[in-house]
Design a protein around this motif. Structure first.
Motif, PDB file in Angstrom:
ATOM      1  N   GLU A   1       0.900  -1.407  -0.055  1.00 40.11           N
ATOM      2  CA  GLU A   1       0.003  -0.118  -0.039  1.00 40.11           C
ATOM      3  C   GLU A   1       0.979   1.374  -0.060  1.00 40.11           C
ATOM      4  OE1 GLU A   1      -3.235   2.210   2.817  1.00 40.11           O
ATOM      5  OE2 GLU A   1      -3.206  -0.108   2.417  1.00 40.11           O
ATOM      6  N   GLN A   2       2.049   1.190   0.862  1.00 39.96           N
ATOM      7  CA  GLN A   2       2.775   2.436   0.812  1.00 39.96           C
ATOM      8  C   GLN A   2       3.437   2.512  -0.499  1.00 39.96           C
ATOM      9  OE1 GLN A   2       2.887   4.775   3.326  1.00 39.96           O
ATOM     10  NE2 GLN A   2       3.820   5.935   1.913  1.00 39.96           N
ATOM     11  N   ALA A   3       3.849   1.464  -0.973  1.00 37.30           N
ATOM     12  CA  ALA A   3       4.573   1.640  -2.520  1.00 37.30           C
ATOM     13  C   ALA A   3       3.532   2.131  -3.608  1.00 37.30           C
ATOM     14  CB  ALA A   3       4.923   0.339  -2.933  1.00 37.30           C
TER      15      ALA A   3
ATOM     16  N   THR B   1      -3.235  -5.972  -7.142  1.00 33.09           N
ATOM     17  CA  THR B   1      -2.936  -5.522  -5.793  1.00 33.09           C
ATOM     18  C   THR B   1      -3.653  -4.254  -5.450  1.00 33.09           C
ATOM     19  OG1 THR B   1      -0.702  -6.800  -6.070  1.00 33.09           O
ATOM     20  CG2 THR B   1      -0.904  -4.934  -4.330  1.00 33.09           C
ATOM     21  N   ILE B   2      -3.626  -3.618  -6.487  1.00 34.12           N
ATOM     22  CA  ILE B   2      -4.384  -1.984  -6.033  1.00 34.12           C
ATOM     23  C   ILE B   2      -5.960  -2.527  -6.187  1.00 34.12           C
ATOM     24  CG2 ILE B   2      -4.910   0.075  -7.311  1.00 34.12           C
ATOM     25  CD1 ILE B   2      -2.362   0.098  -8.547  1.00 34.12           C
ATOM     26  N   TYR B   3      -6.490  -3.220  -6.880  1.00 34.62           N
ATOM     27  CA  TYR B   3      -8.060  -3.557  -6.822  1.00 34.62           C
ATOM     28  C   TYR B   3      -8.493  -4.048  -5.522  1.00 34.62           C
ATOM     29  CZ  TYR B   3      -8.755  -1.634 -11.558  1.00 34.62           C
ATOM     30  OH  TYR B   3      -8.839  -0.763 -12.496  1.00 34.62           O
ATOM     31  N   ARG B   4      -7.398  -4.910  -4.926  1.00 31.79           N
ATOM     32  CA  ARG B   4      -7.733  -5.424  -3.617  1.00 31.79           C
ATOM     33  C   ARG B   4      -7.901  -4.388  -2.551  1.00 31.79           C
ATOM     34  NH1 ARG B   4      -4.146  -9.676  -5.297  1.00 31.79           N
ATOM     35  NH2 ARG B   4      -2.546  -8.746  -3.894  1.00 31.79           N
ATOM     36  N   ARG B   5      -7.424  -3.296  -2.726  1.00 28.98           N
ATOM     37  CA  ARG B   5      -7.328  -2.157  -1.767  1.00 28.98           C
ATOM     38  C   ARG B   5      -8.333  -1.006  -2.107  1.00 28.98           C
ATOM     39  NH1 ARG B   5      -3.100  -5.211  -2.051  1.00 28.98           N
ATOM     40  NH2 ARG B   5      -1.877  -5.486  -0.354  1.00 28.98           N
ATOM     41  N   TRP B   6      -8.511  -0.713  -3.507  1.00 24.53           N
ATOM     42  CA  TRP B   6      -9.276   0.425  -3.823  1.00 24.53           C
ATOM     43  C   TRP B   6     -10.159  -0.035  -5.046  1.00 24.53           C
ATOM     44  CZ3 TRP B   6      -4.011   1.042  -2.762  1.00 24.53           C
ATOM     45  CH2 TRP B   6      -3.632   1.655  -1.698  1.00 24.53           C
TER      46      TRP B   6
ATOM     47  N   VAL C   1      -5.830   7.976  -5.717  1.00 29.15           N
ATOM     48  CA  VAL C   1      -5.478   9.405  -5.848  1.00 29.15           C
ATOM     49  C   VAL C   1      -5.646  10.106  -4.467  1.00 29.15           C
ATOM     50  CG1 VAL C   1      -5.385  11.512  -7.077  1.00 29.15           C
ATOM     51  CG2 VAL C   1      -5.313   9.225  -8.320  1.00 29.15           C
ATOM     52  N   VAL C   2      -7.010   9.890  -4.224  1.00 26.18           N
ATOM     53  CA  VAL C   2      -7.729  10.588  -3.098  1.00 26.18           C
ATOM     54  C   VAL C   2      -6.881  10.310  -1.982  1.00 26.18           C
ATOM     55  CG1 VAL C   2      -9.611  11.059  -1.751  1.00 26.18           C
ATOM     56  CG2 VAL C   2      -9.953  11.164  -3.994  1.00 26.18           C
ATOM     57  N   ASP C   3      -6.792   8.934  -1.577  1.00 27.29           N
ATOM     58  CA  ASP C   3      -5.973   8.577  -0.448  1.00 27.29           C
ATOM     59  C   ASP C   3      -4.602   8.878  -0.756  1.00 27.29           C
ATOM     60  OD1 ASP C   3      -8.297   7.536   0.615  1.00 27.29           O
ATOM     61  OD2 ASP C   3      -7.704   5.550   0.630  1.00 27.29           O
ATOM     62  N   ALA C   4      -3.968   9.141  -1.737  1.00 27.99           N
ATOM     63  CA  ALA C   4      -2.468   9.383  -1.881  1.00 27.99           C
ATOM     64  C   ALA C   4      -2.359  10.758  -1.419  1.00 27.99           C
ATOM     65  CB  ALA C   4      -2.183   9.012  -3.123  1.00 27.99           C
TER      66      ALA C   4
END
Length: 204
Positions: A24-26, A59-64, A71-74
């Protein structure tokens, strides 16, 4: 951007395997790095974010659920929490609040992100709406400080609170994100801005 809802609430995240903090941090770092490099938000994609982060799209779609939520969370990760104020002195409380606006980060990249982001906020209605939600809590705390000052007689009774909010925040944002005037010593900038504004806001 058509979905500016933050996924900060774990209950709103798409179901999936437990989060990997490292991945997630990456992903967050990848988004911030791309914005800092000058990429427009409209050009970001799940594919480009995944490639920069060194992860798969899954990996991204598992979280967002969408690119916009990533983008919003970043960007939200850059915002410092609204500081607590002592409630004893209007001046001291305003200095506390203003000192956190555009506060220099220990990561120079973050300053570049905000410099690149602000023009995009101005031209993107959805992003502008989201940005207002992000900064409104700080604005409301400042409003309460100013209204308290009116009630205690520290400030003029006819004070235009919304204009004072603008006059206080604008120089902090412009100077700290753009270094608009290189001749300005930013040490003690919040104190000097607050004192300049209070000169006109004090009772006659």
């Amino acid at each position: 951007m058509d979905d500016m809802t933050s996924t900060a609430d774990p209950d709103k995240r798409a179901p999936g395997r437990p989060r990997s903090a490292r991945s997630e941090q990456a992903i967050i770092d990848a988004v911030l790095g791309m914005i800092a490099d000058g990429e427009a938000l409209e050009t970001l994609s799940i594919e480009s974010i995944a490639a920069r982060a060194g992860v798969g799209k899954a990996t991204i779609y598992r979280r967002w659920a969408s690119r916009d939520q990533v983008v919003v969370d970043a960007v939200a990760s850059l915002k410092l929490p609204v500081p607590e104020v002592a409630g004893e002195s209007v001046r001291d409380d305003l200095v506390t609040l203003m000192s956190r606006i555009g506060q220099p980060s220990d990561q120079p990249r973050n300053g570049r992100v905000m410099s690149c982001l602000l023009p995009q906020v101005a031209r993107n209605p959805d992003l502008h709406h989201w940005y207002q939600q992000v900064i409104e809590p700080r604005r409301e705390v400042t409003r309460r400080v100013l209204r308290r000052g009116i009630e205690t007689g520290e400030l003029r009774p006819d004070l235009d609170v919304e204009v004072v909010l603008l006059v206080l925040a604008a120089p902090m944002i412009v100077q700290r994100t753009m270094r608009w005037n290189p001749a300005i010593d930013e040490v003690g900038l919040a104190e000097r801005v607050v004192d300049a504004v209070l000169t006109g806001a004090a009772p006659g």
